[in-house]
Design a protein around this motif. Sequence first.
Motif, PDB file in Angstrom:
ATOM      1  N   ILE A  19      71.975 123.182  18.751  1.00  0.00           N
ATOM      2  CA  ILE A  19      73.263 123.471  19.381  1.00  0.00           C
ATOM      3  C   ILE A  19      73.329 122.830  20.766  1.00  0.00           C
ATOM      4  O   ILE A  19      74.351 122.251  21.145  1.00  0.00           O
ATOM      5  N   ALA A  22      74.052 119.308  20.327  1.00  0.00           N
ATOM      6  CA  ALA A  22      75.453 119.141  19.924  1.00  0.00           C
ATOM      7  C   ALA A  22      76.377 119.203  21.135  1.00  0.00           C
ATOM      8  O   ALA A  22      77.330 118.423  21.236  1.00  0.00           O
ATOM      9  N   VAL A  23      76.092 120.105  22.043  1.00  0.00           N
ATOM     10  CA  VAL A  23      76.896 120.216  23.268  1.00  0.00           C
ATOM     11  C   VAL A  23      76.804 118.915  24.059  1.00  0.00           C
ATOM     12  O   VAL A  23      77.817 118.400  24.553  1.00  0.00           O
ATOM     13  N   GLY A  26      78.952 116.334  22.385  1.00  0.00           N
ATOM     14  CA  GLY A  26      80.368 116.587  22.656  1.00  0.00           C
ATOM     15  C   GLY A  26      80.781 116.153  24.050  1.00  0.00           C
ATOM     16  O   GLY A  26      81.858 115.582  24.238  1.00  0.00           O
ATOM     17  N   LYS A  27      79.909 116.394  25.024  1.00  0.00           N
ATOM     18  CA  LYS A  27      80.209 115.988  26.397  1.00  0.00           C
ATOM     19  C   LYS A  27      80.247 114.471  26.540  1.00  0.00           C
ATOM     20  O   LYS A  27      80.877 113.948  27.450  1.00  0.00           O
ATOM     21  N   PRO A  32      80.317 117.007  18.102  1.00  0.00           N
ATOM     22  CA  PRO A  32      79.211 117.852  18.547  1.00  0.00           C
ATOM     23  C   PRO A  32      78.254 118.231  17.410  1.00  0.00           C
ATOM     24  O   PRO A  32      78.375 119.287  16.784  1.00  0.00           O
ATOM     25  N   GLU A  48      71.044 113.632  18.928  1.00  0.00           N
ATOM     26  CA  GLU A  48      72.426 114.077  19.002  1.00  0.00           C
ATOM     27  C   GLU A  48      73.304 112.997  18.393  1.00  0.00           C
ATOM     28  O   GLU A  48      72.905 111.838  18.308  1.00  0.00           O
ATOM     29  N   THR A  86      73.360 121.304  13.182  1.00  0.00           N
ATOM     30  CA  THR A  86      74.474 122.204  13.435  1.00  0.00           C
ATOM     31  C   THR A  86      75.519 122.152  12.328  1.00  0.00           C
ATOM     32  O   THR A  86      76.119 123.168  12.002  1.00  0.00           O
ATOM     33  N   TYR A 147      77.253 128.684  17.357  1.00  0.00           N
ATOM     34  CA  TYR A 147      77.607 127.256  17.408  1.00  0.00           C
ATOM     35  C   TYR A 147      79.109 127.083  17.605  1.00  0.00           C
ATOM     36  O   TYR A 147      79.543 126.323  18.471  1.00  0.00           O
ATOM     37  N   THR A 150      80.113 128.035  21.142  1.00  0.00           N
ATOM     38  CA  THR A 150      79.602 127.086  22.123  1.00  0.00           C
ATOM     39  C   THR A 150      80.382 125.780  22.141  1.00  0.00           C
ATOM     40  O   THR A 150      80.565 125.175  23.189  1.00  0.00           O
ATOM     41  N   THR A 151      80.843 125.345  20.979  1.00  0.00           N
ATOM     42  CA  THR A 151      81.482 124.034  20.894  1.00  0.00           C
ATOM     43  C   THR A 151      82.998 124.096  20.795  1.00  0.00           C
ATOM     44  O   THR A 151      83.640 123.055  20.790  1.00  0.00           O
ATOM     45  N   ARG A 154      86.092 121.815  22.817  1.00  0.00           N
ATOM     46  CA  ARG A 154      85.438 120.619  23.360  1.00  0.00           C
ATOM     47  C   ARG A 154      86.410 119.510  23.612  1.00  0.00           C
ATOM     48  O   ARG A 154      87.430 119.339  23.184  1.00  0.00           O
TER      49      ARG A 154
END
Length: 154
Positions: A19, A22-23, A26-27, A32, A48, A86, A147, A150-151, A154
């Motif tokens: 996770i 994945a973040v 995404g950033k 993600p 990632e 994820t 997950y 958290t995402t 995004r």
Amino acid sequence: MRATSDGTDLDQEMMRRSIALAVMAGKSGNTPVGCVVTLERQIVAEAEERSPNGKDPFAHAEILAVAKAMGTVGRLKMAEATLYTTNEPCFLCSYAIREARIGRVVFAVETPGIGGATSDHPILSANNIDRWNTPPQIEQGLLEAEYRQTTEGR
């Protein structure tokens, strides 16, 4: 090593690492998705998502992690390995996982329509292809809510 995704500390720790990856993806403007490969309870590779933001359409987190794991371990067949990701691996990633003979796949969320475990073309669970040995053990839904929380946004 026989961990299950029903709450073992190792599974949760590895999915939380996935996770976090994945973040980071995404950033960076990517989908993600994060992936960790373990062997004998140790991380041998992680990655990632680098596609579609990058120029490589094959830079999926699972593909990158499997390639790194094979390089680290020094062999193609990794039946004792567990791949944590994820998202349910797509067809492309599922094929790579089967070719590497990964023994266990744990994912948080399904990928409707193109998932290698739950779609109409379940590459990960198919047992009718002569060139492949036993399909990997599939476990889904581990830390799905975490997950998603958290995402989201995004």
